[in-house]
Design an enzyme around this catalytic site. Structure first.
Site, short mmCIF file in Angstrom:
data_model
loop_
_atom_site.label_atom_id
_atom_site.label_comp_id
_atom_site.label_asym_id
_atom_site.label_seq_id
_atom_site.Cartn_x
_atom_site.Cartn_y
_atom_site.Cartn_z
N CYS A 330 4.67 38.15 51.89
CA CYS A 330 3.23 38.42 50.91
C CYS A 330 2.52 37.01 51.09
O CYS A 330 2.55 36.56 51.55
CB CYS A 330 3.28 39.29 51.02
SG CYS A 330 0.82 40.26 49.92
N HIS A 437 5.77 44.64 52.67
CA HIS A 437 6.74 44.99 51.37
C HIS A 437 7.56 46.26 51.84
O HIS A 437 7.22 46.79 53.26
CB HIS A 437 5.62 45.38 50.36
CG HIS A 437 5.26 44.17 50.09
ND1 HIS A 437 5.23 42.98 49.20
CD2 HIS A 437 3.47 43.78 49.72
CE1 HIS A 437 4.42 42.61 48.57
NE2 HIS A 437 3.16 42.84 49.17
#
Length: 500
Positions: A330, A437
């Site tokens: 991310c 994630h």
């Protein structure tokens, strides 16, 4: 409607989240339909539900303990700090904008309606709701219009268990002081006190318990021993973030940026035998890791500048150029690119050069990406080629769109719910990045460690398989067993029955 009980603490990190999780597991074991609830959570570790809504990971952990699917109703208000005075405000799983503290506090009154709607919806479906407070109910400067501690207890008509952390000292003073600062009606809601994280002989503690009961006229429901339970912890004070130990077969260094988020991504790696996961904040702590991990962050540009100023960026670039592996998730993925642009002022505006370890560039957009994903790692070369073909499930939470330069290989192929598969992330040499994630929650963790073992000439087959979900179940049951031994559950059930 469900019966309610609320856990409040004398301070942050008193153990409220784990106590709520343990009570949820106990009530589940005893045959009740139970759900956790926290009206307002301030955390940078978040989760995306199956509906694409964002909530705090503590309530996800508690939902797992209760044996139910996580629902954004369990955490209707989520605050994600962007700096020391402001946060992104997320209501019912959707961001509504950034606010500083002075703007948010008068705005809170407007959140009572969605909080009550979420709570009442959960209460209609369950037998018991276990509520969690935030920080301390005795913050007298914040008590007006409170929506998360005694204010929420009043809305839910919930009796309160007050928890103090003895590990940091001063537990009797903190419990007594909290009770003293509560209003008479609030004190009436506190039906029992609990001491958490105790090490030693409980008999030596009993005179103090008796004296405090006499002074507050509130009984103790129990003393919980210091537990080494391995469950997801979202608190910025988490002990995980202070892990500096080296010396295992595989040494992983995670950069702990000031606004680090979703560090729970790396918990599955920390559970692997022979693996140490260290959180580093300086060049001095960097050492000679087998892999560097760049986590997500709520302030990518600010945290990249922080790394630039303290020398960690230069250290990581040198490490990567020597052929060592670096993986970013991310915000960490965005940092590894050439450029990050913020034309809409998502993080304050402007543009910053990245670490230039991946041939990608990121532009922040107004809309946040929030979705569950499922996919697999594409064929990759280099140190982590053992990840090739590994399946994974996870979720995306980010504001930016990242574009690969022509000829740059993607890292994974993944699909959002109900959509066609897409290529994501990037690979360049031994540098890897992805938006996923939860990447390590399945088979990716052992595949990664086996790759690193092979690189060191060690037997990769020595690594046992770990079923992460089964491991979590053992931890929830251990937590429940410990609480049953430590707490007067008859008293707690009586408190539930009597209410307030």
């Amino acid at each position: 409607m469900a019966r309610a009980i609320m856990v409040q603490g004398t301070m942050s990190n008193a153990g409220k989240s784990f106590l709520v999780a343990g009570l949820c597991r106990i009530f589940k074991q005893d045959g009740y339909r139970v759900a956790p609830f926290k009206s307002q959570n301030m955390a940078l570790n978040s989760y995306i539900t199956s509906e694409g809504l964002e909530m705090g990971r503590a309530q996800v952990m508690q939902a797992e303990a209760a044996g139910v699917e996580p629902s954004v109703r369990m955490n209707p208000i989520l605050l994600k700090p962007t700096n020391d005075t402001g946060s992104q405000v997320i209501v019912n799983g959707r961001p509504i904008g950034n606010m500083d503290a002075s703007a948010y506090y008068p705005f809170k009154k407007r959140l009572i309606a969605p909080i009550l709607e979420a709570y009442q919806s959960l209460a209609a479906e369950n037998d018991i709701i276990v509520l969690e407070g935030a920080g301390s109910p005795a913050e007298i400067n914040l008590k007006q219009d409170d929506i998360v501690n005694m204010g929420m207890a009043k809305l839910a008509k919930a009796p309160v268990l007050l928890v103090g952390d003895i590990d940091r000292g001063g537990v009797f003073a903190s419990l007594y002081g909290t009770m003293a600062l509560l209003d008479p009606a609030e004190r009436e809601r506190v039906k029992a006190m609990v001491i958490n994280k105790f090490r030693g002989d409980v008999e030596l503690l009993k005179p103090g318990l008796c004296m405090l009961e006499e002074r507050t006229h509130v009984p103790f429901a129990g003393v919980i021993p210091y537990m080494r339970i391995e469950l997801d912890d979202e608190d910025s004070l988490s002990e995980q973030l202070h892990q500096k130990k080296q010396g295992n077969l595989i040494d992983l260094a995670v950069v702990r940026c000031p606004k680090v988020s979703n560090f729970t991504d790396f918990n599955p790696l920390a559970r692997m035998p022979g693996v140490s996961v260290r959180y580093v904040e300086s060049v001095r702590e960097f050492g000679s890791p087998d892999l560097v991990l760049l986590p997500g962050t709520k302030n990518v540009m600010g945290d990249l500048q922080w790394m630039r100023e303290n020398g960690l960026e230069s250290c990581i670039v040198t490490y990567a150029k020597q052929g060592n592996p670096v993986l970013g998730i991310c915000g960490g993925y965005q940092m590894l690119g050439k450029r990050i642009s913020d034309p809409f002022g998502v993080e304050g505006g402007g543009e910053i050069e990245g670490m230039a370890l991946l041939p990608v560039s990121t532009v922040y957009e107004k809309e946040k990406v929030r979705t569950r994903v499922k996919g697999s790692v594409l064929p990759v070369n280099g140190v982590l080629e053992g990840l090739s073909g590994t399946p994974f499930e996870g979720y995306e939470i980010h504001m930016g769109r990242t574009e690969r330069e022509a000829g740059t290989r993607p890292f994974v192929a993944m699909a959002e719910q109900g959509k066609e598969e897409k290529e994501d992330g990037a690979v360049y040499g031994n540098v890897y990045g992805t938006y996923a994630h939860g990447f390590f929650d399945g088979k990716a963790a052992p595949a990664l460690i086996r790759s690193l073992l092979r690189r060191k000439g060690l037997d990769a087959d020595m690594l046992p398989e770990i079923d992460q979900q089964a491991f979590k179940e053992t931890q929830y049951n251990l937590l429940a067993d410990t609480l049953r031994e430590s707490l007067d559950m008859r008293m707690i059930y009586q408190i539930l029955k009597q209410g307030v």
